[in-house]
Scaffold this motif. Structure first.
Motif, PDB file in Angstrom:
ATOM      1  N   GLY A  54       0.803  -1.208   0.000  1.00 64.17           N
ATOM      2  CA  GLY A  54       0.000   0.000   0.000  1.00 64.17           C
ATOM      3  C   GLY A  54       0.837   1.260   0.000  1.00 64.17           C
ATOM      4  O   GLY A  54       0.341   2.340  -0.351  1.00 64.17           O
ATOM      5  N   VAL A  57       0.860   3.351  -3.204  1.00 61.97           N
ATOM      6  CA  VAL A  57      -0.326   4.037  -3.711  1.00 61.97           C
ATOM      7  C   VAL A  57      -0.125   5.547  -3.875  1.00 61.97           C
ATOM      8  O   VAL A  57      -0.515   6.112  -4.904  1.00 61.97           O
ATOM      9  N   ALA A  61      -0.752   7.354  -7.396  1.00 62.35           N
ATOM     10  CA  ALA A  61      -1.828   8.322  -7.603  1.00 62.35           C
ATOM     11  C   ALA A  61      -1.330   9.623  -8.208  1.00 62.35           C
ATOM     12  O   ALA A  61      -2.091  10.340  -8.859  1.00 62.35           O
ATOM     13  N   ALA A  74      -2.404  -5.836  -7.598  1.00 62.98           N
ATOM     14  CA  ALA A  74      -1.979  -5.725  -6.201  1.00 62.98           C
ATOM     15  C   ALA A  74      -2.022  -7.099  -5.553  1.00 62.98           C
ATOM     16  O   ALA A  74      -2.793  -7.977  -5.962  1.00 62.98           O
ATOM     17  N   THR A  79      -4.819  -3.327  -0.348  1.00 62.88           N
ATOM     18  CA  THR A  79      -4.082  -2.413  -1.225  1.00 62.88           C
ATOM     19  C   THR A  79      -4.920  -2.058  -2.453  1.00 62.88           C
ATOM     20  O   THR A  79      -4.940  -0.901  -2.884  1.00 62.88           O
ATOM     21  N   LYS A  82      -7.249   0.652  -1.521  1.00 58.16           N
ATOM     22  CA  LYS A  82      -6.590   1.954  -1.426  1.00 58.16           C
ATOM     23  C   LYS A  82      -6.353   2.541  -2.813  1.00 58.16           C
ATOM     24  O   LYS A  82      -6.446   3.764  -3.010  1.00 58.16           O
ATOM     25  N   ILE A  83      -6.052   1.699  -3.776  1.00 56.17           N
ATOM     26  CA  ILE A  83      -5.847   2.168  -5.146  1.00 56.17           C
ATOM     27  C   ILE A  83      -7.145   2.754  -5.695  1.00 56.17           C
ATOM     28  O   ILE A  83      -7.148   3.834  -6.305  1.00 56.17           O
ATOM     29  N   ALA A  91      -8.282  -1.768 -10.289  1.00 53.02           N
ATOM     30  CA  ALA A  91      -7.351  -2.406  -9.363  1.00 53.02           C
ATOM     31  C   ALA A  91      -7.740  -3.866  -9.216  1.00 53.02           C
ATOM     32  O   ALA A  91      -8.903  -4.182  -8.934  1.00 53.02           O
TER      33      ALA A  91
END
Length: 225
Positions: A54, A57, A61, A74, A79, A82-83, A91
């Motif tokens: 993570g 990320v 981004a 991922a 994770t 979070k993406i 993701a």
């Protein structure tokens, strides 16, 4: 029961909330600080992006707009979530370990394809080499590093003394476990630290704790949080 969470702060605070929901008392105990490294991402067009943490990320981004249209592979669902929260919708979680990640890529994105892997400086995984052996072209962007703290924080030392071996600790990497051992030895609380019940994410993470003489080490059945 007190549960020490030895993760970088943002991850530790998220884990602490989950621990509290289960009725335990979490102690957020970051042993590392994640820092961005200088340098730009490799130039060029890619067919997909690969991340194994993570921590990748934020640099992901901030990448170019065209990355938003790429599939992003991922290791785990957290994770991947979070993406998506960062605005990149495609993701894809392997829901497992690096072996599952490689299998997911091979199954859904046939080689040859050009992959960008966003990685940490102190990585140990063999993912890039194994993907190259499978026929992929892999560019690596070393975008962040987890820097260990130089000394055990005094509040953490006091909490370990107060626990007196009654409590648990969560460990997420062999490097983290080794850092924990070194810091507690330097702070004079190694005996109390090793008397905790240590819950680890993998057998590799368990190894340094067992070698140091930890009384109880429990490894997760699957290598995920």
């Amino acid at each position: 029961m007190r549960v020490f969470v030895f993760r970088p702060r943002l991850d530790a605070e998220r884990t602490a909330r989950t621990i509290a929901d289960h009725g335990f008392e979490p102690i957020v105990a970051p042993l590392f600080e994640v820092v961005r490294l200088p340098g730009e991402a490799p130039a060029g067009a890619f067919d997909a992006i690969v991340v194994t943490s993570g921590n990748a990320v934020p640099p992901l981004a901030e990448g170019p707009a065209e990355w938003h249209d790429l599939p992003i592979f991922a290791v785990g669902a957290r994770t991947a979530g979070k993406i998506r929260e960062a605005g990149l919708e495609d993701a894809r979680s392997a829901d497992g370990d690096r072996n599952d990640l490689i299998e997911l890529i091979r199954r859904t994105l046939p080689a040859p394809a050009k992959l960008l892997m966003i990685a940490g400086r102190d990585r140990k995984e063999d993912v890039p080499g194994r993907l190259e052996e499978a026929g992929y072209e892999v560019a690596i962007w070393t975008a962040y590093a987890a820097e260990p703290v130089t000394a055990l924080p005094e509040d953490m030392r006091a909490a370990l003394l107060q626990a007196g071996g009654n409590g648990a600790a969560l460990h997420y990497s062999a490097r983290g476990a080794k850092t924990f051992i070194a810091l507690t030895q330097a702070a004079g609380v190694a005996d109390e630290a090793l008397e905790l019940t240590h819950v680890v994410i993998s057998a590799a993470t368990a190894a340094p704790l067992i070698a140091a003489g930890a009384s109880t080490v429990l490894a997760a059945e699957h290598p995920e949080a």
